[in-house]
Design a protein around this motif. Structure first.
Motif, PDB file in Angstrom:
ATOM      1  N   GLY A 175       0.820  -1.211   0.000  1.00 12.65           N
ATOM      2  CA  GLY A 175       0.000   0.000   0.000  1.00 12.65           C
ATOM      3  C   GLY A 175       0.847   1.252   0.000  1.00 12.65           C
ATOM      4  N   LEU A 176       1.925   1.224   0.772  1.00 15.94           N
ATOM      5  CA  LEU A 176       2.791   2.397   0.851  1.00 15.94           C
ATOM      6  C   LEU A 176       3.448   2.702  -0.495  1.00 15.94           C
ATOM      7  CD1 LEU A 176       4.095   4.638   2.504  1.00 15.94           C
ATOM      8  CD2 LEU A 176       5.883   3.015   3.168  1.00 15.94           C
ATOM      9  N   ARG A 177       3.791   1.641  -1.238  1.00 17.79           N
ATOM     10  CA  ARG A 177       4.403   1.878  -2.554  1.00 17.79           C
ATOM     11  C   ARG A 177       3.433   2.608  -3.479  1.00 17.79           C
ATOM     12  NH1 ARG A 177       9.269  -1.427  -3.592  1.00 17.79           N
ATOM     13  NH2 ARG A 177       9.042  -0.916  -5.795  1.00 17.79           N
ATOM     14  N   VAL A 178       2.153   2.234  -3.441  1.00 17.80           N
ATOM     15  CA  VAL A 178       1.178   2.919  -4.289  1.00 17.80           C
ATOM     16  C   VAL A 178       1.002   4.362  -3.809  1.00 17.80           C
ATOM     17  CG1 VAL A 178      -1.180   2.916  -5.176  1.00 17.80           C
ATOM     18  CG2 VAL A 178      -0.002   0.744  -4.766  1.00 17.80           C
ATOM     19  N   LEU A 179       0.912   4.524  -2.493  1.00 13.92           N
ATOM     20  CA  LEU A 179       0.774   5.873  -1.938  1.00 13.92           C
ATOM     21  C   LEU A 179       1.942   6.763  -2.405  1.00 13.92           C
ATOM     22  CD1 LEU A 179      -1.056   7.463   0.110  1.00 13.92           C
ATOM     23  CD2 LEU A 179       0.696   6.984   1.825  1.00 13.92           C
ATOM     24  N   ALA A 180       3.142   6.213  -2.387  1.00 10.50           N
ATOM     25  CA  ALA A 180       4.321   6.992  -2.801  1.00 10.50           C
ATOM     26  C   ALA A 180       4.272   7.331  -4.290  1.00 10.50           C
ATOM     27  CB  ALA A 180       5.604   6.221  -2.473  1.00 10.50           C
ATOM     28  N   LYS A 181       3.743   6.424  -5.107  1.00 12.26           N
ATOM     29  CA  LYS A 181       3.618   6.703  -6.542  1.00 12.26           C
ATOM     30  C   LYS A 181       2.622   7.837  -6.779  1.00 12.26           C
ATOM     31  CE  LYS A 181       6.327   3.542  -8.374  1.00 12.26           C
ATOM     32  NZ  LYS A 181       6.008   2.197  -8.820  1.00 12.26           N
ATOM     33  N   ILE A 182       1.494   7.766  -6.102  1.00 10.68           N
ATOM     34  CA  ILE A 182       0.476   8.808  -6.248  1.00 10.68           C
ATOM     35  C   ILE A 182       1.043  10.146  -5.784  1.00 10.68           C
ATOM     36  CG2 ILE A 182      -1.763   9.586  -5.358  1.00 10.68           C
ATOM     37  CD1 ILE A 182      -2.612   6.621  -5.282  1.00 10.68           C
ATOM     38  N   GLU A 183       1.694  10.121  -4.639  1.00  7.89           N
ATOM     39  CA  GLU A 183       2.314  11.331  -4.087  1.00  7.89           C
ATOM     40  C   GLU A 183       3.327  11.904  -5.083  1.00  7.89           C
ATOM     41  OE1 GLU A 183       3.808  10.530  -0.103  1.00  7.89           O
ATOM     42  OE2 GLU A 183       4.999  12.359  -0.157  1.00  7.89           O
ATOM     43  N   GLY A 184       4.086  11.042  -5.719  1.00  5.00           N
ATOM     44  CA  GLY A 184       5.103  11.495  -6.677  1.00  5.00           C
ATOM     45  C   GLY A 184       4.489  12.209  -7.872  1.00  5.00           C
ATOM     46  N   ILE A 185       3.382  11.674  -8.383  1.00  4.49           N
ATOM     47  CA  ILE A 185       2.712  12.312  -9.526  1.00  4.49           C
ATOM     48  C   ILE A 185       2.153  13.670  -9.109  1.00  4.49           C
ATOM     49  CG2 ILE A 185       0.711  12.147 -11.074  1.00  4.49           C
ATOM     50  CD1 ILE A 185       1.196   9.098 -11.159  1.00  4.49           C
ATOM     51  N   VAL A 186       1.512  13.703  -7.944  1.00  2.19           N
ATOM     52  CA  VAL A 186       0.959  14.980  -7.453  1.00  2.19           C
ATOM     53  C   VAL A 186       2.077  16.007  -7.312  1.00  2.19           C
ATOM     54  CG1 VAL A 186      -0.120  16.080  -5.458  1.00  2.19           C
ATOM     55  CG2 VAL A 186      -1.008  13.897  -6.301  1.00  2.19           C
ATOM     56  N   ARG A 187       3.200  15.597  -6.740  1.00  2.00           N
ATOM     57  CA  ARG A 187       4.320  16.523  -6.529  1.00  2.00           C
ATOM     58  C   ARG A 187       4.859  17.036  -7.872  1.00  2.00           C
ATOM     59  NH1 ARG A 187       7.035  13.723  -2.961  1.00  2.00           N
ATOM     60  NH2 ARG A 187       6.397  15.024  -1.220  1.00  2.00           N
ATOM     61  N   GLU A 188       5.049  16.137  -8.822  1.00  2.00           N
ATOM     62  CA  GLU A 188       5.576  16.562 -10.123  1.00  2.00           C
ATOM     63  C   GLU A 188       4.668  17.588 -10.791  1.00  2.00           C
ATOM     64  OE1 GLU A 188       7.777  12.378 -11.315  1.00  2.00           O
ATOM     65  OE2 GLU A 188       6.417  13.304 -12.772  1.00  2.00           O
TER      66      GLU A 188
ATOM     67  N   ALA B  99       1.138   3.829 -14.088  1.00  2.00           N
ATOM     68  CA  ALA B  99       1.842   4.918 -13.398  1.00  2.00           C
ATOM     69  C   ALA B  99       1.790   4.812 -11.884  1.00  2.00           C
ATOM     70  CB  ALA B  99       1.266   6.268 -13.830  1.00  2.00           C
ATOM     71  N   VAL B 100       0.846   4.078 -11.329  1.00  2.00           N
ATOM     72  CA  VAL B 100       0.740   4.005  -9.872  1.00  2.00           C
ATOM     73  C   VAL B 100       0.922   2.586  -9.337  1.00  2.00           C
ATOM     74  CG1 VAL B 100      -0.765   6.029  -9.761  1.00  2.00           C
ATOM     75  CG2 VAL B 100      -1.779   3.744  -9.838  1.00  2.00           C
ATOM     76  N   ALA B 101       1.253   1.635 -10.225  1.00  2.00           N
ATOM     77  CA  ALA B 101       1.412   0.245  -9.791  1.00  2.00           C
ATOM     78  C   ALA B 101       2.566   0.139  -8.787  1.00  2.00           C
ATOM     79  CB  ALA B 101       1.681  -0.646 -10.996  1.00  2.00           C
ATOM     80  N   PRO B 102       2.396  -0.684  -7.753  1.00  2.00           N
ATOM     81  CA  PRO B 102       3.451  -0.805  -6.733  1.00  2.00           C
ATOM     82  C   PRO B 102       4.728  -1.441  -7.293  1.00  2.00           C
ATOM     83  CG  PRO B 102       1.673  -2.377  -6.305  1.00  2.00           C
ATOM     84  CD  PRO B 102       1.199  -1.473  -7.401  1.00  2.00           C
ATOM     85  N   PHE B 103       4.566  -2.391  -8.207  1.00  2.00           N
ATOM     86  CA  PHE B 103       5.670  -2.940  -8.986  1.00  2.00           C
ATOM     87  C   PHE B 103       5.168  -3.042 -10.421  1.00  2.00           C
ATOM     88  CE2 PHE B 103       6.228  -4.667  -4.731  1.00  2.00           C
ATOM     89  CZ  PHE B 103       7.596  -4.565  -4.497  1.00  2.00           C
TER      90      PHE B 103
END
Lengths: 438, 438
Positions: free
Chosen positions: B46-59, B341-345
């Protein structure tokens, strides 16, 4: 980033509220602002450093085989009653009642929650060893918060928890974190000395605090000056338990201890090499066996079918505190001197004459080229004289300053200054770019 | 990552506590665990997906010129008294007393603190426009938390606050966020429709909620079906205020509104194209002018030397809520179907026979090669049969499955399956690697 569009509120005066140099410099350099006693907002420059430190901690944890999770900040008091700590924990715990009058708290540490989450996911001996970690905000309601981020109330911490089947495996987990900590702090440009630390009522000698020497530290520390020579841990194979144990024993032959764990015989043996200092604790590794797993009734099925109570260690790094510790260790009279690995930007690009077409064109070209190549540049494009621009660059402490002025441009050269040494070099623009890309 | 060393507690049964499919699947796939009512721990997946989403928002925030800061979670009640909201805010605010009996709170939103921090750093008209944002944990003490992360109490939010000198500039800031939101949600594989939303007592029409259509949503929404055709915003120049305004007007010609802002005439005009649905709010953009700056006495010096009260907007994205929204939109009977773009792996590497030397060697080689090339691989190296491995891979929804079995290896081939379509291809190992690196 163009400074004209950034948010960098530099202070010319040293704020009276700040007693230690790291706190003063963080306020002056526009990195943080206090929003309540011991609680800080991170402004853009401060947040960039925090993210760099967090990134190094994460890389070294991942490299050591720890797996990242993320716990909530707000926890139920019931969880803490299971371990018996809810009543025992002092007034540093921020206790909260929610709208339904349930007792909650803001996590000051997370042994209980990691123990529960581990049990939820691990059922058999095959699910061990595991080391789970998080990088998350904690709250400890210090009676007298001070020294800026070094003793704040809300702070960012990396906390890891290892689970093993027997003592030998638990010791290996401890050693893995020990070597990961050596590497973590070395990458940040810190000499952090591991010191034997008090284990409290649990006893044993498996606890070390990692301490950065600084006159503003809160702990008294005693160490053999041989520790001041850097220790290279890059070649240690952390997967090999025996080799790792051997390496760590070798690292720790020199004496170093906090006040609670002084060994007067060892100090006498160190003779003239014994030094005393104040120190800032930036990390701690701690083995506590079955303290929580036993209290909370956690077991996994062993290879013989019988239940086994896992043995735990916990491993903390004060991520936000490290900002302060690094500045305490790395500053001069003009400001901060960031180690390259944690600098908020690599280069301050300084345009000495924004109204000069040649200077402007050169700066825009340099900014575009460096940025396109992944170099983090803070471009001082403000309509200001050179003096304040140099003072700002020195204060915020970026590793390099690239200075563009009309005279140099007429001769086809720019000036590159290394912040740490003050060394200045005039060189053609292309050579300056090449050096910054290297 | 080797699954044998990971922490992925899959549930075979659907937990009774979960009413909606995203909550069910997040629990079953070992992504989250509830630790108190409406409060969740993020497990590794779950954290990996959260980090991917966060990364897109930040970019996308950085691309839109917003500057990242980080506010504390715990704030002083005094700050909220300045705006008059401390008493007005309902029981959703988690109110806290610290050890000195000072009134504090866990930030449910941060208009006040951003306003204060802005004033601290901005003194002149030259310091505007600015847009400051953070990605930080918030707490809202919902009376009845439900639907997992979609209506939790502790949640991760991106909140941005813009400051402008006049309405035209403020509208441009609003438009920049509007287009950034279109891009953000599109990158996550979501059709998020911007809908006119209620602005409350402030009035005006400058508020939009971005809504993902889903039967489990909590809002009733009304829209022209023309919205279901994707809108390409990639070529819009957000620096050009007129062009941007024109683009957004063009996007918004089709009707879409939440329950509070229905326009029956526009609905009649839409005729057969009018659709109604439930929706999940994943973001909101909101212009509120001088509401906070005026109440808190914030001014900057204008170009004529006179004080100017900055005009503000605020812009939220429910970062942790997006995990739920994406799963609601992207799943099938077997489990989650992550957008790339948001897959954990990226890849599930499945070894069908860990006791077969040729399979093992092939898998180890593939794992090493893909990982070395930056592909995120979850390698199912457990001693299990194929059935549970396929079920796990389908449940956790990685975009690709790379299946290695003894029969294929004897013929020099592996199987590559695309999770979203179920399409399977047998191909030589090198070709499979090439396709995953593309």
């Amino acid at each position: 980033m163009r400074l004209s569009r950034y948010f960098l509120p530099i202070l010319k005066e040293t704020p009276g509220e700040a007693q230690v140099v790291s706190h003063q410099l963080m306020l002056r350099a526009g990195m943080i602002r206090q929003t309540a006693a011991g609680i800080y907002a991170f402004l853009p420059l401060g947040l960039r450093v925090l993210a760099k430190i967090e990134g190094i901690v994460r890389e070294e944890m991942d490299r050591a085989g720890a797996i990242e999770v993320l716990m909530p900040t707000i926890q139920s008091a019931d969880l803490w009653r299971q371990s018996g700590r809810y009543e025992a924990y002092g007034p540093e715990m921020l206790r909260i009642k929610d709208r339904h009058d349930r007792e909650m708290l803001f996590s000051p540490t997370a042994e209980e929650l990691f123990t529960v989450i581990f049990q939820n996911g691990a059922k058999s001996y095959r699910d061990l060893p595991r080391n789970l970690y998080q990088i998350q905000w904690k709250f400890r309601d210090e009676v007298r918060p001070r020294f800026g981020l070094m003793r704040g109330r809300e702070f960012l911490m990396k906390d890891a928890y290892s689970f093993d089947l027997d003592f030998a495996a638990a010791k290996h987990s401890y050693n893995r974190m020990f070597i990961a900590y050596m590497r973590t702090f070395a990458r940040m440009g810190l000499d952090a000395i591991p010191m034997q630390a008090d284990t409290g009522p649990i006893g044993g000698d498996l606890s070390h605090e990692f301490i950065v020497l600084a006159p503003t530290g809160e702990s008294d520390v005693f160490y053999d000056e041989a520790w001041l020579a850097a220790r290279d841990t890059s070649a240690v194979d952390a997967d090999d338990a025996d080799a790792l144990e051997h390496s760590i024993s070798g690292l720790n032959t020199d004496y170093a201890a906090t006040d609670e764990k002084r060994d007067l015989a060892a100090e006498a043996a160190a003779g003239d090499r014994l030094k005393t200092s104040k120190g800032i604790e930036v990390g701690q590794v701690f083995y506590f066996g079955d303290k929580y797993t036993k209290a909370m009734g956690v077991t996994v099925q062993g290879s013989d079918g019988q239940p086994v109570t896992p043995l735990m260690g916990s491993y903390g790094i004060g991520v936000s505190r490290l900002l302060g510790a690094i500045i305490e260790a790395r500053h001069d009279a003009s400001g901060i001197v960031w180690p390259d690995a944690v600098a908020p930007f690599k280069v301050a690009l300084i345009n000495l004459r924004v109204d000069d077409a040649a200077c402007l064109a050169a700066c825009e070209g340099l900014y575009a080229e460096l940025t396109a190549n992944g170099v983090e540049v803070l471009y001082d494009d403000r309509d200001e004289r050179g003096g304040p621009k140099f003072a700002t660059a020195d204060l915020i402490g970026l590793p390099w300053q690239l200075v563009v002025g009309p005279k140099g441009i007429a001769n086809g050269v720019v000036e590159l200054k290394r912040r740490a040494t003050g060394e200045k070099t005039e060189l053609p623009m292309a050579d300056a770019v090449a050096r910054l890309l290297a």
